[in-house]
Write a protein that holds these residues in place. Structure first.
Motif, PDB file in Angstrom:
ATOM      1  N   PRO A   1     130.907  33.144  65.705  1.00 43.97           N
ATOM      2  CA  PRO A   1     129.991  31.551  65.701  1.00 43.97           C
ATOM      3  C   PRO A   1     129.001  31.943  64.409  1.00 43.97           C
ATOM      4  O   PRO A   1     128.404  33.106  64.262  1.00 43.97           O
ATOM      5  N   LEU A   2     129.054  30.948  63.645  1.00 44.82           N
ATOM      6  CA  LEU A   2     127.986  30.879  62.539  1.00 44.82           C
ATOM      7  C   LEU A   2     126.858  30.152  62.866  1.00 44.82           C
ATOM      8  O   LEU A   2     126.949  28.992  63.438  1.00 44.82           O
ATOM      9  N   ALA A   3     125.673  30.669  62.317  1.00 46.04           N
ATOM     10  CA  ALA A   3     124.606  30.137  62.490  1.00 46.04           C
ATOM     11  C   ALA A   3     123.539  30.359  61.305  1.00 46.04           C
ATOM     12  O   ALA A   3     122.571  31.073  61.411  1.00 46.04           O
TER      13      ALA A   3
ATOM     14  N   ALA B   1     131.394  29.177  53.620  1.00 48.40           N
ATOM     15  CA  ALA B   1     131.940  30.096  54.484  1.00 48.40           C
ATOM     16  C   ALA B   1     132.025  28.693  55.531  1.00 48.40           C
ATOM     17  O   ALA B   1     132.900  28.660  56.448  1.00 48.40           O
ATOM     18  N   LEU B   2     131.155  27.860  55.705  1.00 48.74           N
ATOM     19  CA  LEU B   2     131.261  26.801  56.671  1.00 48.74           C
ATOM     20  C   LEU B   2     132.377  25.877  56.545  1.00 48.74           C
ATOM     21  O   LEU B   2     132.818  25.270  57.555  1.00 48.74           O
TER      22      LEU B   2
ATOM     23  N   LEU C   1     124.667  34.243  57.479  1.00 47.79           N
ATOM     24  CA  LEU C   1     125.440  33.367  58.569  1.00 47.79           C
ATOM     25  C   LEU C   1     125.067  33.354  59.867  1.00 47.79           C
ATOM     26  O   LEU C   1     125.540  32.603  60.543  1.00 47.79           O
ATOM     27  N   GLY C   2     124.035  34.177  60.298  1.00 47.72           N
ATOM     28  CA  GLY C   2     123.599  34.357  61.490  1.00 47.72           C
ATOM     29  C   GLY C   2     124.398  35.176  62.404  1.00 47.72           C
ATOM     30  O   GLY C   2     124.494  35.025  63.698  1.00 47.72           O
TER      31      GLY C   2
ATOM     32  N   PRO D   1     130.824  25.373  61.891  1.00 49.27           N
ATOM     33  CA  PRO D   1     130.134  23.956  61.690  1.00 49.27           C
ATOM     34  C   PRO D   1     129.232  23.665  60.750  1.00 49.27           C
ATOM     35  O   PRO D   1     128.900  24.702  60.068  1.00 49.27           O
ATOM     36  N   PRO D   2     128.570  22.501  60.581  1.00 49.50           N
ATOM     37  CA  PRO D   2     127.620  22.152  59.761  1.00 49.50           C
ATOM     38  C   PRO D   2     126.346  23.155  59.877  1.00 49.50           C
ATOM     39  O   PRO D   2     125.936  23.380  61.241  1.00 49.50           O
TER      40      PRO D   2
END
Length: 251
Positions: free
Chosen positions: A172-174, A235-236, A107-108, A241-242
């Motif tokens: 924060p997710l990336a 998770a998103l 998930l970054g 966010p997308p």
């Protein structure tokens, strides 16, 4: 004064840390010696301070260093979610949380992972040196004084562990931007740049690749992409966010 005591009320979500006798009671009496701080008293009952939010003495907020007095009514609250952590949010996971580390990286999320076990003292020292939140299911480890910040992982199931961490810390997710093997950043890579690392079938079947800038691991949308994408999508939907699509399978 003989046998000074305080009345202790522990938040329901923290009662799993207590002994079975105290766990069932909404309030319990705890003996004090006049020298131990409230934080020490709480930890002596099995509750790591990493899991404690506000401490109240007769309804007023107090610090863990508060010296409780006979007859005080102490309330131990759980941390407020999402929990605020100063600075960039980074994690350190102990040897038993390898699957959770890989899912956070997917998930970054910056998730360092120690394997093999380097010992409690070294883990706590790394947490302090790198200002990382140490995630563990070891209560003793979370009580170490040199620890910078920590969080108890309540479940032994990876899917529940991931949801717990995302709910508690809201990182924060990336997705698809970190190497699941080493935690390094992923960069898009041309096929001819990674050709020597590909098998013949992979080279013929895929055209989009990424490579870890640290360890050189190559990623593409292989056989495991559907399973990994399901973890990311779930998770998103609840926490982020997308996502932007990037390769997800590695060999």
């Amino acid at each position: 004064m003989q046998n000074p005591e305080i009345s202790l009320t522990v938040a329901p979500e923290l009662r799993l840390f207590l002994s079975s006798g105290r766990r069932r009671a909404e309030h319990s009496l705890v003996r004090i010696d006049g020298a131990a701080t409230l934080g020490h008293v709480v930890e002596s009952l099995g509750v790591p301070l990493t899991e404690v939010g506000a401490l109240l003495a007769d309804g007023r907020p107090v610090a863990p260093g508060h010296l409780p007095e006979h007859g005080e009514r102490i309330t131990v609250q759980a941390v407020t979610r999402p929990q605020q952590v100063p600075g960039p949010l980074r994690f350190l996971l102990d040897v038993h949380l390898g699957t959770l580390a890989r899912r956070l990286r997917l998930l970054g999320v910056d998730a360092a992972y120690e394997n093999p076990d380097i010992g409690d003292a070294a883990l706590a020292a790394r947490s302090a040196a790198e200002r990382r939140v140490l995630l563990s299911r070891d209560r003793g480890l979370l009580r170490r004084r040199e620890l910078w910040a920590g969080g108890y992982v309540y479940s032994h199931r990876p899917a529940e562990q991931l949801r717990d961490v995302l709910s508690r810390f809201a990182p924060p997710l990336a997705p698809w931007t970190r190497c699941t093997a080493c935690n390094g950043p992923l960069r898009e890579a041309a096929k001819d740049a990674v050709q020597e690392q590909l098998r013949d079938g992979t080279e013929r079947s895929y055209d989009v690749f990424a490579r870890c800038s640290d360890c050189g691991q190559v990623y593409w949308r292989g056989a495991h992409h559907t399973q990994l994408a399901a973890i990311v999508d779930e998770a998103l939907r609840e926490f982020g966010p997308p996502a932007r699509p990037l390769p997800s399978s590695a060999h």
